[in-house]
Design an enzyme around this catalytic site. Structure first.
Site, mmCIF file in Angstrom:
data_model
loop_
_atom_site.group_PDB
_atom_site.id
_atom_site.type_symbol
_atom_site.label_atom_id
_atom_site.label_comp_id
_atom_site.label_asym_id
_atom_site.label_seq_id
_atom_site.Cartn_x
_atom_site.Cartn_y
_atom_site.Cartn_z
ATOM 1 N N HIS A 202 79.465 20.206 61.602
ATOM 2 C CA HIS A 202 78.203 19.678 61.069
ATOM 3 C C HIS A 202 78.092 19.944 59.563
ATOM 4 O O HIS A 202 77.726 19.039 58.804
ATOM 5 C CB HIS A 202 76.999 20.353 61.746
ATOM 6 C CG HIS A 202 76.812 20.040 63.201
ATOM 7 N ND1 HIS A 202 76.710 21.001 64.159
ATOM 8 C CD2 HIS A 202 76.687 18.847 63.845
ATOM 9 C CE1 HIS A 202 76.522 20.433 65.345
ATOM 10 N NE2 HIS A 202 76.515 19.129 65.184
ATOM 11 N N LYS B 68 68.507 17.806 77.414
ATOM 12 C CA LYS B 68 69.841 18.386 77.273
ATOM 13 C C LYS B 68 69.829 19.887 77.595
ATOM 14 O O LYS B 68 70.888 20.502 77.683
ATOM 15 C CB LYS B 68 70.352 18.173 75.837
ATOM 16 C CG LYS B 68 71.411 17.068 75.702
ATOM 17 C CD LYS B 68 72.086 17.204 74.342
ATOM 18 C CE LYS B 68 73.182 16.206 74.080
ATOM 19 N NZ LYS B 68 73.751 16.364 72.728
ATOM 20 N N ARG C 93 84.131 11.792 65.682
ATOM 21 C CA ARG C 93 85.284 12.583 66.117
ATOM 22 C C ARG C 93 86.178 11.716 66.982
ATOM 23 O O ARG C 93 85.703 11.159 67.980
ATOM 24 C CB ARG C 93 84.824 13.786 66.949
ATOM 25 C CG ARG C 93 84.221 14.883 66.149
ATOM 26 C CD ARG C 93 83.482 15.840 67.032
ATOM 27 N NE ARG C 93 82.351 15.174 67.671
ATOM 28 C CZ ARG C 93 81.342 15.813 68.250
ATOM 29 N NH1 ARG C 93 81.355 17.115 68.305
ATOM 30 N NH2 ARG C 93 80.341 15.159 68.803
ATOM 31 N N SER D 81 79.648 21.472 69.532
ATOM 32 C CA SER D 81 78.732 22.568 69.886
ATOM 33 C C SER D 81 78.915 22.991 71.350
ATOM 34 O O SER D 81 78.890 24.170 71.673
ATOM 35 C CB SER D 81 77.284 22.137 69.673
ATOM 36 O OG SER D 81 77.045 21.879 68.327
HETATM 37 P P1 ADP Z 1 77.578 17.991 69.264
HETATM 38 O O1 ADP Z 1 78.034 16.610 69.671
HETATM 39 O O2 ADP Z 1 78.674 18.871 68.748
HETATM 40 O O3 ADP Z 1 76.679 18.649 70.286
HETATM 41 P P2 ADP Z 1 75.354 16.981 67.768
HETATM 42 O O4 ADP Z 1 74.814 16.249 68.925
HETATM 43 O O5 ADP Z 1 74.458 17.951 67.096
HETATM 44 O O6 ADP Z 1 76.655 17.804 68.023
HETATM 45 O O7 ADP Z 1 75.958 15.939 66.721
HETATM 46 C C1 ADP Z 1 75.306 15.456 65.613
HETATM 47 C C2 ADP Z 1 76.227 14.561 64.846
HETATM 48 O O8 ADP Z 1 77.267 15.352 64.281
HETATM 49 C C3 ADP Z 1 76.930 13.488 65.665
HETATM 50 O O9 ADP Z 1 77.068 12.348 64.854
HETATM 51 C C4 ADP Z 1 78.285 14.090 65.935
HETATM 52 O O10 ADP Z 1 79.261 13.086 66.150
HETATM 53 C C5 ADP Z 1 78.519 14.820 64.635
HETATM 54 N N1 ADP Z 1 79.491 15.902 64.750
HETATM 55 C C6 ADP Z 1 79.368 17.058 65.440
HETATM 56 N N2 ADP Z 1 80.476 17.809 65.303
HETATM 57 C C7 ADP Z 1 81.325 17.104 64.504
HETATM 58 C C8 ADP Z 1 82.663 17.330 64.006
HETATM 59 N N3 ADP Z 1 83.341 18.412 64.322
HETATM 60 N N4 ADP Z 1 83.207 16.379 63.215
HETATM 61 C C9 ADP Z 1 82.511 15.259 62.912
HETATM 62 N N5 ADP Z 1 81.275 14.984 63.360
HETATM 63 C C10 ADP Z 1 80.685 15.888 64.144
#
Ligand code: ADP
Length: 164
Positions: A17, A41, A95, A133
């Site tokens: 993030h 969630k 990703r 996460s």
């Molecule tokens: P997660 O999917 O890890 O639970 P979130 O729902 O908080 O995280 O994701 C928020 C945004 O951050 C989404 O667009 C997700 O694709 C992106 N994101 C999370 N981790 C990464 C990473 N390692 N590389 C690129 N984008 C990421």
């Protein structure tokens, strides 16, 4: 003034993030981190703790990049949240292939609701690309070392939360 909205659950904020936030800061004048309340969630960290962890990381990133970063919890439609904060751009991290299908649908649906808000996708640096996460929480729960995936303060918060 170019305003971007980077939405997510941030349960907790990872180095993936923060890498995306840093990259987004180069593109906008103000970046709003939209923290989804997401009761469904069943987040490990309550909203207040997710907000304070994101705020702590963003204080560092804002000083580093000169971009104004604000945190905005939201529970409504993403496109409405973009309107609320005056964002012209939604920023998402991408990703590998796993995120693509969902993001593809989201863009299509959001465009149908408002075609003036553009979505941009950013990729994290290679060593942060695989971080999620959900996996960080699983590793921490099983006593694994997550120091390569999260900031030291988040690592401590995880240990405390999981009673380690
Ligand atoms: P997660 O999917 O890890 O639970 P979130 O729902 O908080 O995280 O994701 C928020 C945004 O951050 C989404 O667009 C997700 O694709 C992106 N994101 C999370 N981790 C990464 C990473 N390692 N590389 C690129 N984008 C990421």
């Amino acid at each position: 003034m170019r305003v971007g909205l980077y939405p997510g659950t941030f349960d907790p904020i990872t180095l993936g993030h923060t890498d995306i936030i840093k990259r987004a800061c180069a593109l906008v004048d103000r970046l709003v981190i939209g923290i989804a309340i997401n009761r469904d969630k069943g987040p490990l960290f309550p909203l207040e703790e997710r907000v304070s962890m994101v705020e702590a990381e963003c204080a560092i990133l804002s000083a580093e990049t000169g971009c104004e970063i604000v945190v905005h919890p939201f529970e409504n439609l993403l496109i409405d949240c973009a309107h609320d904060v005056g964002a012209q751009v939604i920023v998402r991290g991408l990703r590998a292939v796993a995120d693509f299908e969902y993001e593809y649908q989201m863009v299509g649906m959001n465009r149908a609701m408002d075609d003036t808000v553009e979505t941009v996708f950013l990729m994290a640096e290679a060593r942060y690309q695989a971080i999620a996460s959900k996996l960080v929480k699983e590793i921490a729960r099983l006593d694994g070392d997550v120091s390569k995936f999260v900031a030291p303060s988040v690592n401590e918060a995880l240990k405390e939360k999981l009673g380690k």
